[in-house]
Design an enzyme around this catalytic site. Structure first.
Site, short mmCIF file in Angstrom:
data_model
loop_
_atom_site.label_atom_id
_atom_site.label_comp_id
_atom_site.label_asym_id
_atom_site.label_seq_id
_atom_site.Cartn_x
_atom_site.Cartn_y
_atom_site.Cartn_z
N PRO A 175 -2.46 -1.21 -2.13
CA PRO A 175 -2.83 -0.44 -0.93
C PRO A 175 -2.80 1.08 -1.11
CG PRO A 175 -0.62 -1.28 -0.70
CD PRO A 175 -1.11 -1.77 -2.04
N CYS A 176 -3.71 1.60 -1.92
CA CYS A 176 -3.77 3.05 -2.11
C CYS A 176 -4.18 3.76 -0.81
CB CYS A 176 -4.70 3.41 -3.26
SG CYS A 176 -6.37 2.80 -3.06
N HIS A 177 -4.73 3.00 0.14
CA HIS A 177 -5.12 3.61 1.42
C HIS A 177 -3.90 4.02 2.24
CE1 HIS A 177 -4.75 -0.77 2.21
NE2 HIS A 177 -4.28 -0.40 3.37
#
Ligand SMILES: [Zn+2]
Length: 351
Positions: A317-319
């Protein structure tokens, strides 16, 4: 509560640019014609004072708008149309299948229509798609010890040289080199934010990116190099699990993914990607906080860079990493997708 709309100026600009990163984010109604469109519609764009923005086609319908016949906002982009489903199902269950135009006609379909759909959705004709599938399957068999000559004949080639040439064109190296190479099976999956390209090896998922993401080609090349592998279209058991879990994620019922991942990279990159997986669903961290969490507070920039190199969107989850002042910055798939994901998670998180 639905995801918030971007501001009007941003949306109107996206409309003019036919920006596909806004697919699934807004729908535009045109007051003068009573018709609603996707952001990427190719019809002439309305004046600013004549547009109404909505989150979903349903909202536009409720306000009395009718769907545009050009961009068909009610049919999800990338989805397989009804008329094509039986043919694709047949391809799925028949390894090595070959279908000429006459065979397609026999199944009650127009070969030109099939060709156009494949050109549009896979960037190749139906025949090329089938050939790529067959070659991909031959590649798999050669890797597991089948003789090249047998694989050639089983794939329907009458000469070894013809097979070798097709093989080189599609896979990128010769059949004889195959035993020491890996395959990355690739496919497209549909999500509410647009189609994504997924890749898998026998060990797990190695790629998940939005189709229109900038740098996707570069990411693919890097991945092929890192895994010493070739990309071949096809199906993989990992994709069924991935598709199912993505559906649950977008429905708000799944917070964590349970899939084997293949993430070749430097030890530093891998530690950053593993760290991303430890940011809880429904929360965010700044790059600075993330660098501190990883015990490298001085390496904020390097952490941000490694974040950007993540090849498995949503699942890693780089977001969830945002700017210092809470600003959404830097998302390869487009900032509004990042906003959508964060709002979605915030809405569905359990206390
Ligand atoms: Zn339209």
């Amino acid at each position: 509560m639905m995801h918030p709309l971007p501001d009007t100026a941003t949306m109107y600009n996206a409309l003019l640019q036919k920006d596909s990163t806004f697919e699934g984010i807004f729908i535009v109604g045109v007051k003068t014609t009573g018709i609603f469109c996707r952001p990427t519609c190719t019809a002439r764009k309305p004046k600013k004072e004549h547009v109404d923005f909505f989150r979903t086609p349903q909202e536009a319908l409720q306000r009395g708008y009718r769907p545009c016949k050009i961009c068909k906002p009610l049919s999800q982009k990338g989805i397989i149309p009804d008329w094509l489903q039986a043919l694709l199902a047949e391809v799925d269950r028949t390894p090595g299948i070959r279908l000429k135009d006459a065979d397609i006609k026999q199944r009650g379909l127009d070969p030109n229509r099939v060709r156009r759909w494949f050109q549009q959705h896979h960037g190749m004709t139906f025949q090329s798609y089938l050939r790529a599938l067959r070659i991909g399957q031959a590649f798999g068999r050669i890797r597991y010890g089948e003789k090249v000559i047998d694989a050639a004949f089983e794939s329907g080639y009458e000469s070894l040289s013809g097979f070798t040439e097709s093989f080189k064109n599609i896979i990128g190296f010769s059949p004889n080199q195959s035993q020491h190479r890996n395959a990355i099976t690739i496919t497209r999956l549909l999500t509410p934010l647009g189609p994504m390209l997924a890749g898998a090896t026998e060990h797990g998922i190695c790629l998940l990116e939005f189709i229109d993401r900038r740098m996707l080609e570069t990411q693919l090349r890097r991945l092929q190099h890192l895994l010493q592998a070739a990309c071949v279209p096809g199906h993989h058991a990992h994709f069924s699990a991935l598709d199912q879990q993505l559906k649950e994620y977008f429905a708000g019922s799944r917070m964590n993914f349970d899939l084997p991942l293949v993430i070749p990279g430097t030890p530093f990159q891998q530690s950053v990607w593993n760290g991303l997986g430890m940011i809880p669903y429904g929360t965010t961290r700044s790059y600075q906080e993330q660098a501190e969490f990883l015990n490298i507070p001085y390496a904020v920039r390097a952490v941000a860079k490694a974040n950007g190199d993540n090849r498995i969107a949503i699942i890693i989850p780089c977001h969830r990493v945002i700017g210092k002042n809470g600003k959404l910055i830097g998302y390869g798939g487009g900032l509004w997708r990042k906003e959508y994901l964060l709002n979605h998670e915030f809405k569905h998180r359990r206390n």
